[in-house]
Design an enzyme around this catalytic site. Sequence first.
Site, PDB file in Angstrom:
ATOM      1  N   GLU A 168     -40.554  -8.175  24.420  1.00  0.00           N
ATOM      2  CA  GLU A 168     -40.399  -7.871  23.001  1.00  0.00           C
ATOM      3  C   GLU A 168     -41.385  -8.757  22.221  1.00  0.00           C
ATOM      4  O   GLU A 168     -41.525  -9.931  22.580  1.00  0.00           O
ATOM      5  CB  GLU A 168     -38.976  -8.148  22.498  1.00  0.00           C
ATOM      6  CG  GLU A 168     -38.771  -7.549  21.115  1.00  0.00           C
ATOM      7  CD  GLU A 168     -37.357  -7.797  20.549  1.00  0.00           C
ATOM      8  OE1 GLU A 168     -36.881  -6.975  19.793  1.00  0.00           O
ATOM      9  OE2 GLU A 168     -36.765  -8.828  20.868  1.00  0.00           O
TER      10      GLU A 168
ATOM     11  N   GLU B 134     -31.023  -6.431  14.973  1.00  0.00           N
ATOM     12  CA  GLU B 134     -30.773  -7.858  14.746  1.00  0.00           C
ATOM     13  C   GLU B 134     -29.671  -8.137  13.730  1.00  0.00           C
ATOM     14  O   GLU B 134     -28.910  -9.080  13.882  1.00  0.00           O
ATOM     15  CB  GLU B 134     -32.070  -8.564  14.340  1.00  0.00           C
ATOM     16  CG  GLU B 134     -33.150  -8.539  15.425  1.00  0.00           C
ATOM     17  CD  GLU B 134     -32.673  -9.084  16.757  1.00  0.00           C
ATOM     18  OE1 GLU B 134     -31.627  -9.754  16.810  1.00  0.00           O
ATOM     19  OE2 GLU B 134     -33.353  -8.823  17.772  1.00  0.00           O
TER      20      GLU B 134
ATOM     21  N   GLY C 112     -35.017 -18.188  21.034  1.00  0.00           N
ATOM     22  CA  GLY C 112     -33.740 -18.698  21.542  1.00  0.00           C
ATOM     23  C   GLY C 112     -33.317 -17.967  22.798  1.00  0.00           C
ATOM     24  O   GLY C 112     -32.970 -18.576  23.806  1.00  0.00           O
ATOM     25  N   ALA C 113     -33.365 -16.636  22.721  1.00  0.00           N
ATOM     26  CA  ALA C 113     -32.929 -15.814  23.848  1.00  0.00           C
ATOM     27  C   ALA C 113     -33.467 -14.404  23.661  1.00  0.00           C
ATOM     28  O   ALA C 113     -33.914 -14.046  22.573  1.00  0.00           O
ATOM     29  CB  ALA C 113     -31.405 -15.783  23.927  1.00  0.00           C
TER      30      ALA C 113
ATOM     31  N   HIS D 252     -26.210  -6.949  21.829  1.00  0.00           N
ATOM     32  CA  HIS D 252     -27.446  -6.154  21.905  1.00  0.00           C
ATOM     33  C   HIS D 252     -27.430  -5.169  23.075  1.00  0.00           C
ATOM     34  O   HIS D 252     -28.190  -4.199  23.065  1.00  0.00           O
ATOM     35  CB  HIS D 252     -28.650  -7.070  22.148  1.00  0.00           C
ATOM     36  CG  HIS D 252     -29.303  -7.588  20.906  1.00  0.00           C
ATOM     37  ND1 HIS D 252     -29.603  -6.794  19.833  1.00  0.00           N
ATOM     38  CD2 HIS D 252     -29.766  -8.825  20.598  1.00  0.00           C
ATOM     39  CE1 HIS D 252     -30.213  -7.542  18.907  1.00  0.00           C
ATOM     40  NE2 HIS D 252     -30.308  -8.770  19.346  1.00  0.00           N
TER      41      HIS D 252
ATOM     42  N   GLU E 256     -26.560 -11.790  22.245  1.00  0.00           N
ATOM     43  CA  GLU E 256     -27.340 -11.036  23.237  1.00  0.00           C
ATOM     44  C   GLU E 256     -26.484  -9.965  23.913  1.00  0.00           C
ATOM     45  O   GLU E 256     -26.972  -8.883  24.220  1.00  0.00           O
ATOM     46  CB  GLU E 256     -27.945 -11.981  24.284  1.00  0.00           C
ATOM     47  CG  GLU E 256     -28.825 -13.102  23.718  1.00  0.00           C
ATOM     48  CD  GLU E 256     -29.892 -12.628  22.751  1.00  0.00           C
ATOM     49  OE1 GLU E 256     -30.377 -11.496  22.904  1.00  0.00           O
ATOM     50  OE2 GLU E 256     -30.243 -13.396  21.824  1.00  0.00           O
TER      51      GLU E 256
HETATM   52 ZN   LIG Z   1     -31.214 -10.508  18.622  1.00  0.00          ZN
END
Ligand SMILES: [Zn+2]
Length: 838
Positions: free
Chosen positions: A123, A316, A257-258, A297, A294
């Site tokens: 991404e 997001e 972050g992740a 998501h 996450e």
């Molecule tokens: Zn995210």
Amino acid sequence: MQTVARLIQTFVPEHYQLSVSLDRIGRTFAGTVTVNGASVVGAKNIVLHAKDLVIQSATFDGKQADFSLDDQELTITHPDITEGDHVVVVGFSGTITDGMHGLYPCYYEHEGVKKELLATQFESHHAREAFPCIDEPEAKATFDVTLSTEQGVVVLGNMPVKDQRVENDQLVTTFDTTPRMSSYLLAWVVGELQKKSATTKDGVEVNIYATPAQSSDSLDFALDIATRGIEFFDDYFGVPYPLPKSDHVALPDFSSGAMENWGLVTYREIALLTDPKTGSLITRQQAALTITHEISHQWFGNLVTMKWWNDLWLNESFANLMEYVCVDALQPDWEIWLDQATYEVIQALRRDSLDGVQAIQTEVHHPDEIATIFDPSIVYAKGGRLLRMLQTYMGEEVFQAGLKIYFKKYAYQNTEANDLWASMSEASGQDIGLLMNTWISQSGYPVLSVSQEGDQINLQQEQFFVGAHEPSEKLWPIPLGASDQNIPRLMSERQLTVSRSSDLPLVINHESTAHFITHYTPSLLAELLGGLATLSDIDRLKLLNEQTLLAQASRISSAELLPLLAHYKEESVEAVWDIMLVALNELKKFVENDMTIENKLRAYAGNLAEKEFNRLGWEVVPGEAESDTKLRSIVVGLIIYSERPEILAKVAEIYESTPIEDLDPNLRVNIIGTMVRYATDQTIIDTLLAEHQKTTSSELKEDIASAITSTRNPEVIQRLLGILKDPAIVRPQDFMRWFVWLLRNRYARTATWRWGRDEWPWMEETFGGDKSYDSFPRYVAICLMTPAQLEEYKEFFTPLLDQVSLKRNIELGILELSSKIEHIARDEAAVHKALLDL
Ligand SMILES: [Zn+2]
């Protein structure tokens, strides 16, 4: 205006067969991709994304084809290309480089031996750096992936391993076919890894992975949260987790972050691993929020994906809301909504007050612009806040029913905002698009002025700005959340008058769920302050935060924050103290250059904190509320800031008598930071740098870095600037923190700003392709303070305005810094007088 060419408009991929051989030692990879797809009417060639790859061959339906590669596009031409189904096969190779995107190495050391992992970050548009593909979120396809690697390693992909064997001294791993998915969500991790596993009620295998250098205890908390998080969302979304397994891997080098790769989520170590001994409560809470973000998501973003990056908020903003919904369900004692009302809301309100900030839904004109829309304050914090507003407006159950409709209808597909609003409208029987489209398409937010004449309450909305701005005629449909029943639920007009029905303090935007602030007249504010103890925790902190913003915008004087804070001296809720700290930090910028005045503020802060400090003391009491553990670090920080000699002596006593790894992790940064600031030589810096190198705990490393960058010693500052570019000490993933901490430190600011300008070519080369790159002008503007620095800022950054990824943050940086300088000039005398009069 120019827009990004969308390749899916000419060729629609259905299935990829991808085979890649990774040579970690030689830093190269090579592979073949077979793409089955369909050309649309009128297509004369097939164009795939490819970046920094060497293309060896291309065939079209089994025939040799011509091809050409420009910056990011591979064009395959053949006279037989017509509308309909085709098969394209491309042979390619590439190099493995250190930038933390595409395919990249991570470095770590275990038992004295230097080791590496290989990992991916695709991404937003980096899959094209690993293989040719239609690298757009809407181009969903199924993927069969085979990786050839060195032997003796763990090889992870999105799906479970289907087959693994050794061929020609290589480990060849083939994964199960993925569901239909976007290219940016593919991922691989290869290397030596330890793991801990569990299974959800529905039989999904959950694995937490880390390098063998990490303590195995540090995986336990993540395993518990991830397993329960998947079970929670299975139920909440009404659609079961779509894959057979869910891997979570802590990587030693990770840019953000992740990343929510489907079935293979990757994290920086501090975001996933929490050591039960050396980990603080805040780190544990942050990890829980990141992990559940996450996991949400896996549905929001992965199962249902935005059509294009202009609707990134569909990913997001929802994940930002859902992390709080989920953590609140998993750990109700944390009262995590209080953290949302402080951390997220402050970010959103500050950033969104600048003229020129982007709206939630925003056009993308250039591939380099994609990275800039991942603005943490807008597409995450503001977006999450808007959805919280909608959730409150609709009611939680109806909101959840709308989500269930949405997931059933759009699983494995792509959507736009109106698809979500349609599901929400269906669930609620109201026109949700009418309410929400204004909020997501307009930047900024309103300030609601509230006044009273006789028994008539007057409400008036206008856009709220901090700093210079163009005139605005914008209006919003505002869910008012008023305590007075005569005030309507929604206000769409500019002005409204109603008669007041009760004498109770008039609260607007109860629980701070809607995205606006309120400016009460002094008499209405006095009513609220008189009844402060009767307000909810969030309403108390909201009131103080709003006054801080009104001061920044010159609607009130910053000097008024002092008597306001005095109303909060009985406060004992940690989240409210968070905002009290914000207000005190606001005042610090007025006293930097006058030691007498600064000492007044120090004494004031110490007095404010004294009562809670006396209640909480230095040590954790077994069984105490976790919010008290967090509050202790705030009040200890303030009592240290007051520079009382007996307090500084106590800090030294704790430091001298406790090995660093045994310090209370919740107070650690306060203790060692204080020792650094008041040190008379460099011994402590030597000790801390050695400990920083030795420990494998990323949290302890971070605390040490935060502490030593607060030094006041010019020699130490030069020494630290000297190691910033050394990846063996400051990992590239951590560089930004070190740099910003030094820049924030007034003793190091001038030298660091100079260093940053001198070293800009290195920064551009090292971080230019990264999502973090656009943060440089942003953070610099937040840290600088003086008119001379504003001129230097303009002089340095204006020539960089032609870099698409920096443009917006440079413009906003100039605005933010100018408005801060004007604010200091405007209120400085009044704040000084108020402090002297205390
Ligand atoms: Zn995210």
